[in-house]
Design a protein around this motif. Sequence first.
Motif: not given
Length: 196
Positions: A132-151
Amino acid sequence: MDQIDDLLAYNKSWAERAKTDDAQYFDRMADKQNPSILWIGCSDSRVPPSVITGAKPGVMFIHRNIANLAVHSDISFLAVLEYSVDVLKVDHIVVAGHYNCGGVKAACSHEPAPDMVDHWIQHIRDIKRMYQSELDAITNPKNRENRLVELNVIEQIRNIANTTTVRRSRKRGASLKLHGLVYDTATGELQRLIES
Ligand SMILES: [Zn+2]
């Protein structure tokens, strides 16, 4: 002609071509399989493993589900894993996620997905909570979703490494390598995320 007729027509010409190129091809294929890779990927129609990697028939044993999950209570996945490792003796296990994954998008959404899908993607929501904290730090929603794909890919690799099948196989000295990859549906490129 409907779409299935098209598939059958293509298949006929493909089989003829394969026989012309190599007269013994189907004799060898009918005999037995000896794949060296287990590929775990998403069911998404845009990510066909053999097409994006050029792997010929016989090279990859394939398991696909929504969002390429390796769930410890999923008997289908566990059976595929056990058969791949203990019987087929694959050398590599790949988990391939992809950007623009509907399963990951649904897990990011506050709207519920269809019942069974919603139940299935709880596994991704758990990962989202873990990071949650790593993802919350990503402000761009698309980049946040991409990071969740990787995680999600990274966590599935950890799940696989922790299965009894893989731990027992490694204890026996098998050189089993796990690879987490991500595919970009916008560029067609496959990249390495993690090795274990
Ligand atoms: Zn997907």
